[in-house]
Scaffold this active site. Structure first.
Site, mmCIF file in Angstrom:
data_model
loop_
_atom_site.group_PDB
_atom_site.id
_atom_site.type_symbol
_atom_site.label_atom_id
_atom_site.label_comp_id
_atom_site.label_asym_id
_atom_site.label_seq_id
_atom_site.Cartn_x
_atom_site.Cartn_y
_atom_site.Cartn_z
ATOM 1 C CG ASP A 244 -4.039 -8.897 7.066
ATOM 2 O OD1 ASP A 244 -3.504 -9.490 8.026
ATOM 3 O OD2 ASP A 244 -4.109 -7.658 7.017
ATOM 4 C CG HIS B 206 -5.401 -7.429 10.931
ATOM 5 N ND1 HIS B 206 -4.510 -7.280 9.894
ATOM 6 C CD2 HIS B 206 -4.797 -6.845 12.002
ATOM 7 C CE1 HIS B 206 -3.432 -6.648 10.305
ATOM 8 N NE2 HIS B 206 -3.574 -6.374 11.588
ATOM 9 C CG ASN C 218 1.742 -2.943 13.170
ATOM 10 O OD1 ASN C 218 2.774 -2.380 12.811
ATOM 11 N ND2 ASN C 218 0.610 -2.289 13.364
ATOM 12 C CG ASN D 103 0.031 -4.785 16.826
ATOM 13 O OD1 ASN D 103 -0.234 -5.177 15.690
ATOM 14 N ND2 ASN D 103 -0.428 -3.650 17.303
#
Length: 186
Positions: free
Chosen positions: A91, A20, A112, A66
């Site tokens: 990613d 991530h 997200n 997020n």
């Protein structure tokens, strides 16, 4: 001309080499290439450099993935950078590991970070450069997968891929999204 390049990731050493965090890794590589250092600033670690008469601002949001939109929106307004001069590095599980794909706009595809950026900017009309991380996980394990470290084999080819990401970022700032897509998309 000014550009805002945003690498998505999560702050903290426990996330440093996770899938991530490829956006952070990409900007670290480019900053290292250009001899600039990130400094903590409002909502992000930030640096900048000049390239072919353009000022390129790099940010790594410190808001966690997020809530990335808050940092993007703040720096876009603070630096007075038009949305067409923004590039998000992230990613993508829909692409095989290491595959690179730039898009002029698009859906959040369940990511997200992009979802929050779309909400903060009021749309999805900004360029993004996706770094494939593959989808080698069992059903229901997506969060664990993206927050886990790259495998040893994957880590071996990351430097070469990040070199290409750096080239694509500079290309985006020099010749634009469409020409960069034509030249580099795999």
């Amino acid at each position: 001309m000014k550009y805002l390049i945003v690498g998505l990731g999560n702050i903290g050493p426990e996330y440093e080499l996770t899938r991530h965090n490829i956006g952070f890794l990409a900007l670290d590589k480019l900053a290292d290439d250009k001899g600039v250092v990130f400094e903590h600033s409002k909502l992000a670690n930030k640096t900048e450099f000049k390239h072919k008469g353009r000022t390129i601002h790099l940010i790594k949001p410190t808001t966690y993935m997020n809530k990335s939109g808050k940092a993007v929106n703040y720096w876009m307004k603070e630096l007075k950078i038009p949305i067409e001069n923004i590039l998000i590095i992230l990613d993508d599980i829909a692409l095989p590991h290491g595959k690179l794909r730039m898009r002029a706009k698009g859906s959040d595809a369940g990511h997200n970070g992009l979802k929050d950026i779309n909400q903060s900017l009021g749309g999805n009309n900004y360029a993004r450069l996706k770094f494939g991380i593959g989808n080698n996980y069992h059903k229901g394990q997506q969060a664990d997968y993206v927050l886990s470290n790259f495998s040893k084999d994957q880590l071996n080819d990351i430097p070469e891929r990040l070199d290409k990401v750096a080239d694509m970022i500079l290309s985006f700032c020099s010749i634009g999204t469409q020409n960069t897509m034509n030249k580099y998309n795999e």
